[in-house]
Design a protein around this motif. Structure first.
Motif, PDB file in Angstrom:
ATOM      1  N   LYS A   1      18.159  14.717 -39.782  1.00  0.00           N
ATOM      2  CA  LYS A   1      19.784  14.345 -40.165  1.00  0.00           C
ATOM      3  C   LYS A   1      19.442  12.764 -40.839  1.00  0.00           C
ATOM      4  O   LYS A   1      20.752  12.505 -41.179  1.00  0.00           O
ATOM      5  CB  LYS A   1      20.417  14.382 -38.679  1.00  0.00           C
ATOM      6  CG  LYS A   1      20.918  15.605 -38.368  1.00  0.00           C
ATOM      7  CD  LYS A   1      21.277  15.572 -37.136  1.00  0.00           C
ATOM      8  CE  LYS A   1      21.895  16.947 -36.542  1.00  0.00           C
ATOM      9  NZ  LYS A   1      22.825  17.644 -37.334  1.00  0.00           N
ATOM     10  N   LEU A   2      18.385  12.104 -40.761  1.00  0.00           N
ATOM     11  CA  LEU A   2      18.198  11.001 -41.360  1.00  0.00           C
ATOM     12  C   LEU A   2      18.546  10.838 -42.796  1.00  0.00           C
ATOM     13  O   LEU A   2      17.949  11.491 -43.486  1.00  0.00           O
ATOM     14  CB  LEU A   2      17.019  10.081 -40.856  1.00  0.00           C
ATOM     15  CG  LEU A   2      16.949   9.750 -39.497  1.00  0.00           C
ATOM     16  CD1 LEU A   2      15.432   9.123 -38.929  1.00  0.00           C
ATOM     17  CD2 LEU A   2      17.982   8.616 -38.863  1.00  0.00           C
TER      18      LEU A   2
ATOM     19  N   ASN B   1      11.221   8.766 -43.467  1.00  0.00           N
ATOM     20  CA  ASN B   1      10.152   8.280 -42.593  1.00  0.00           C
ATOM     21  C   ASN B   1      10.388   6.720 -42.127  1.00  0.00           C
ATOM     22  O   ASN B   1      10.090   6.377 -41.028  1.00  0.00           O
ATOM     23  CB  ASN B   1       8.796   8.499 -43.206  1.00  0.00           C
ATOM     24  CG  ASN B   1       8.469   9.936 -43.202  1.00  0.00           C
ATOM     25  OD1 ASN B   1       8.751  10.671 -42.535  1.00  0.00           O
ATOM     26  ND2 ASN B   1       7.640  10.195 -44.378  1.00  0.00           N
ATOM     27  N   LEU B   2      10.698   5.998 -43.199  1.00  0.00           N
ATOM     28  CA  LEU B   2      10.983   4.491 -42.932  1.00  0.00           C
ATOM     29  C   LEU B   2      12.036   4.329 -41.879  1.00  0.00           C
ATOM     30  O   LEU B   2      12.122   3.580 -40.965  1.00  0.00           O
ATOM     31  CB  LEU B   2      11.193   3.676 -44.325  1.00  0.00           C
ATOM     32  CG  LEU B   2      11.174   2.237 -44.054  1.00  0.00           C
ATOM     33  CD1 LEU B   2      10.512   1.667 -45.212  1.00  0.00           C
ATOM     34  CD2 LEU B   2      12.490   1.586 -43.631  1.00  0.00           C
ATOM     35  N   LEU B   3      13.188   5.200 -42.308  1.00  0.00           N
ATOM     36  CA  LEU B   3      14.348   4.963 -41.148  1.00  0.00           C
ATOM     37  C   LEU B   3      13.990   5.565 -39.878  1.00  0.00           C
ATOM     38  O   LEU B   3      14.408   4.811 -38.759  1.00  0.00           O
ATOM     39  CB  LEU B   3      15.690   5.772 -41.738  1.00  0.00           C
ATOM     40  CG  LEU B   3      16.042   5.090 -43.248  1.00  0.00           C
ATOM     41  CD1 LEU B   3      17.437   6.064 -43.404  1.00  0.00           C
ATOM     42  CD2 LEU B   3      16.647   3.521 -42.772  1.00  0.00           C
ATOM     43  N   PHE B   4      13.196   6.537 -39.848  1.00  0.00           N
ATOM     44  CA  PHE B   4      12.575   6.851 -38.353  1.00  0.00           C
ATOM     45  C   PHE B   4      11.858   5.884 -37.646  1.00  0.00           C
ATOM     46  O   PHE B   4      12.054   5.790 -36.477  1.00  0.00           O
ATOM     47  CB  PHE B   4      11.869   8.214 -38.573  1.00  0.00           C
ATOM     48  CG  PHE B   4      11.212   8.983 -37.398  1.00  0.00           C
ATOM     49  CD1 PHE B   4      12.311   9.228 -36.289  1.00  0.00           C
ATOM     50  CD2 PHE B   4       9.891   8.870 -37.212  1.00  0.00           C
ATOM     51  CE1 PHE B   4      12.002   9.789 -35.033  1.00  0.00           C
ATOM     52  CE2 PHE B   4       9.695   9.512 -36.051  1.00  0.00           C
ATOM     53  CZ  PHE B   4      10.444  10.093 -34.963  1.00  0.00           C
TER      54      PHE B   4
ATOM     55  N   ILE C   1      12.000   1.792 -33.386  1.00  0.00           N
ATOM     56  CA  ILE C   1      11.981   0.581 -32.841  1.00  0.00           C
ATOM     57  C   ILE C   1      13.002  -0.059 -32.107  1.00  0.00           C
ATOM     58  O   ILE C   1      13.330  -0.694 -31.253  1.00  0.00           O
ATOM     59  CB  ILE C   1      11.929  -0.445 -34.145  1.00  0.00           C
ATOM     60  CG1 ILE C   1      10.370  -0.353 -34.762  1.00  0.00           C
ATOM     61  CG2 ILE C   1      12.062  -2.018 -33.736  1.00  0.00           C
ATOM     62  CD1 ILE C   1      10.248  -1.204 -35.971  1.00  0.00           C
ATOM     63  N   CYS C   2      14.228   0.592 -32.368  1.00  0.00           N
ATOM     64  CA  CYS C   2      15.482   0.230 -32.020  1.00  0.00           C
ATOM     65  C   CYS C   2      15.455   0.926 -30.534  1.00  0.00           C
ATOM     66  O   CYS C   2      15.959   0.456 -29.683  1.00  0.00           O
ATOM     67  CB  CYS C   2      16.888   0.807 -32.701  1.00  0.00           C
ATOM     68  SG  CYS C   2      17.181  -0.003 -34.152  1.00  0.00           S
ATOM     69  N   ILE C   3      15.088   2.271 -30.282  1.00  0.00           N
ATOM     70  CA  ILE C   3      14.866   2.808 -28.991  1.00  0.00           C
ATOM     71  C   ILE C   3      14.179   1.962 -28.088  1.00  0.00           C
ATOM     72  O   ILE C   3      14.367   1.730 -27.008  1.00  0.00           O
ATOM     73  CB  ILE C   3      14.399   4.330 -29.174  1.00  0.00           C
ATOM     74  CG1 ILE C   3      15.272   5.150 -29.961  1.00  0.00           C
ATOM     75  CG2 ILE C   3      13.999   4.820 -27.818  1.00  0.00           C
ATOM     76  CD1 ILE C   3      14.741   6.533 -30.398  1.00  0.00           C
ATOM     77  N   GLU C   4      12.907   1.436 -28.615  1.00  0.00           N
ATOM     78  CA  GLU C   4      12.103   0.760 -27.936  1.00  0.00           C
ATOM     79  C   GLU C   4      12.838  -0.638 -27.455  1.00  0.00           C
ATOM     80  O   GLU C   4      12.662  -1.164 -26.160  1.00  0.00           O
ATOM     81  CB  GLU C   4      10.729   0.340 -28.624  1.00  0.00           C
ATOM     82  CG  GLU C   4       9.727  -0.378 -27.886  1.00  0.00           C
ATOM     83  CD  GLU C   4       8.996   0.387 -26.731  1.00  0.00           C
ATOM     84  OE1 GLU C   4       8.405  -0.408 -25.911  1.00  0.00           O
ATOM     85  OE2 GLU C   4       9.097   1.384 -26.765  1.00  0.00           O
TER      86      GLU C   4
ATOM     87  N   GLU D   1      13.227  12.474 -32.648  1.00  0.00           N
ATOM     88  CA  GLU D   1      12.183  12.870 -33.538  1.00  0.00           C
ATOM     89  C   GLU D   1      12.723  14.561 -34.078  1.00  0.00           C
ATOM     90  O   GLU D   1      12.475  14.967 -35.125  1.00  0.00           O
ATOM     91  CB  GLU D   1      10.833  12.998 -32.884  1.00  0.00           C
ATOM     92  CG  GLU D   1       9.606  13.255 -33.712  1.00  0.00           C
ATOM     93  CD  GLU D   1       8.484  13.081 -33.239  1.00  0.00           C
ATOM     94  OE1 GLU D   1       7.505  13.576 -33.803  1.00  0.00           O
ATOM     95  OE2 GLU D   1       8.184  12.252 -32.191  1.00  0.00           O
ATOM     96  N   LEU D   2      13.336  15.151 -32.994  1.00  0.00           N
ATOM     97  CA  LEU D   2      13.985  16.452 -33.247  1.00  0.00           C
ATOM     98  C   LEU D   2      15.253  16.235 -34.230  1.00  0.00           C
ATOM     99  O   LEU D   2      15.206  17.088 -34.891  1.00  0.00           O
ATOM    100  CB  LEU D   2      14.416  17.188 -31.902  1.00  0.00           C
ATOM    101  CG  LEU D   2      13.339  17.573 -30.925  1.00  0.00           C
ATOM    102  CD1 LEU D   2      14.101  18.222 -29.623  1.00  0.00           C
ATOM    103  CD2 LEU D   2      12.643  18.745 -31.564  1.00  0.00           C
ATOM    104  N   LEU D   3      15.864  15.244 -34.232  1.00  0.00           N
ATOM    105  CA  LEU D   3      16.930  15.128 -35.295  1.00  0.00           C
ATOM    106  C   LEU D   3      16.438  14.321 -36.313  1.00  0.00           C
ATOM    107  O   LEU D   3      17.447  13.867 -36.984  1.00  0.00           O
ATOM    108  CB  LEU D   3      18.238  14.505 -34.190  1.00  0.00           C
ATOM    109  CG  LEU D   3      18.735  15.233 -33.130  1.00  0.00           C
ATOM    110  CD1 LEU D   3      19.689  14.487 -32.590  1.00  0.00           C
ATOM    111  CD2 LEU D   3      18.864  16.765 -33.345  1.00  0.00           C
TER     112      LEU D   3
END
Length: 394
Positions: free
Chosen positions: A393-394, A118-121, A126-129, A388-390
């Motif tokens: 995998k994190l 959850n934290l890495l997501f 944030i990186c995507i933003e 979110e779909l992937l």
């Protein structure tokens, strides 16, 4: 001529949907996973939990008893009693307790995985933003430079007597709006990088990339949904909770069986000594009342929670998959539109040649800007849905 410009500025310089490398975002995720204080704290907490689960499943402490009794009258003699004993639950309880502890330790590992994921997501979002904001900064800078250029030009022409104040006013108003948008975007970039630094344990982290991430081909819904469910840590956590409740019920049943006590007893009285085996047994009448009933209720709750999660998660994935397909279609439509490398340059040329008025210029410029903004925002949403779909995998 005016209509042709409307067609021209519908096209935007499209950026490929997938970047050449995902290493940059991966490096951020790797860095945060090493430095994040929440992850570190939870790692220590899980270690403590594992120790706790293994605590209290061994034998009770042995008991030592010593009595020295003076006789009365004086010639009655004294009495000495000494007892060492070990009490224990019914033997099957220990294997059940050990099984329960092992399942709780497994759940602790799943809990750690869930918290970390959850934290890495959150970091990935944030990186995507930031990719979106970094990409947006380029056209905003171009718009600002173009408007400043035309404002200077209009002011110079007004001063020379071949311009008009209306053109100057339009350019000034346009520049105020563009500067505002430009500054707001810069402020948001700073805020997001500060947030990344905070999640990185306070170690400075600045993300300047304008590329999203590569991802494998998204399979059909049924295949993807099965992959997600098979790897879903929340589902595994709830399944483990159900198994733990089952083990707790078995422990409760074992604890309702008689407890036993064995040991050695020594007695000395009137110059005579007696020693031998000490034994005892507890009668399970009141202490464990309703414990099995309680565990059955917890089992029922665990089963319902697991069923509820599976149902909610299925439709959540289905909704995300539908959104993914919709955004993919929209981005494909953008790709099919007319692609121009520099529409601002074309507008500048048309205005300088007198083919369009300043009013038409700024109307067309706003139309183009809105198109670019819409594309970049849609692209960001597309990668947000994919991430979110992937997430599994994190």
């Amino acid at each position: 001529m005016k209509r042709s410009f409307l067609v021209i500025i519908c096209g935007i310089a499209l950026i490929p949907l997938q970047g050449k490398s995902q290493s940059t975002i991966d490096e951020v995720l790797s860095e945060v996973s090493k430095n994040n204080k929440t992850i570190q704290a939870n790692e220590e907490y899980i270690k403590a939990q594992k120790v706790q689960y293994k605590t209290g499943i061994s034998l009770y402490n042995p008991t030592l008893e010593y009595d020295y009794l003076k006789g009365s009258p004086a010639n009655a003699g004294n009495q000495t009693d000494f007892t060492i004993s070990q009490s224990f639950d019914f033997p099957t309880a220990y294997s059940k307790k050990n099984q329960l502890a092992n399942e709780q330790i497994t759940q602790a590992d799943i809990q750690y995985k869930l918290i970390t994921q959850n934290l890495l997501f959150e970091v990935k979002k944030i990186c995507i933003e930031l990719v979106y904001r970094n990409k947006l900064q380029n056209p905003l800078t171009k718009r600002k430079a173009a408007t400043e250029r035309w404002l200077s030009n209009f002011q110079r022409r007004l001063k020379n007597g071949d311009g008009n104040i209306l053109d100057v006013n339009k350019a000034e108003v346009q520049l105020i709006e563009i500067k505002k948008e430009h500054q707001e975007n810069l402020s948001e970039i700073v805020r997001l990088n500060e947030k990344l630094t905070g999640l990185n344990g306070g170690n400075p982290l600045v993300f300047k990339d304008t590329v999203y991430f590569d991802f494998p081909a998204i399979p059909d819904f049924e295949t993807l949904e099965k992959e997600i469910e098979d790897s879903d840590p929340m589902r595994k956590f709830l399944e483990q909770e159900k198994l733990i409740t089952q083990k707790q019920m078995e422990v409760s049943k074992a604890l309702t069986l008689p407890k036993m006590e064995v040991g050695y007893h020594y007695q000395g009285i009137l110059g005579q000594t007696y020693n031998g085996i000490h034994t005892g047994i507890s009668l399970p009448l009141w202490e464990s009342k309703n414990t099995v009933k309680l565990q059955k209720a917890r089992m029922s709750f665990a089963e319902m929670s697991l069923t509820d999660h599976k149902n909610d998660h299925y439709y959540e994935i289905k909704q995300l998959y539908g959104k993914y397909e919709n955004l993919k279609s929209i981005l494909n439509d953008y790709q099919k539109s007319t692609v121009m490398n520099d529409n601002i340059m074309l507008l500048d040329k048309a205005l300088s040649l007198g083919q369009i008025s300043s009013l038409e210029y700024f109307v067309e410029l706003n139309y183009y800007n809105n198109t670019v903004n819409s594309y970049l925002k849609t692209e960001k949403e597309y990668f947000e849905v994919i991430s979110e779909l992937l997430k599994y995998k994190l």
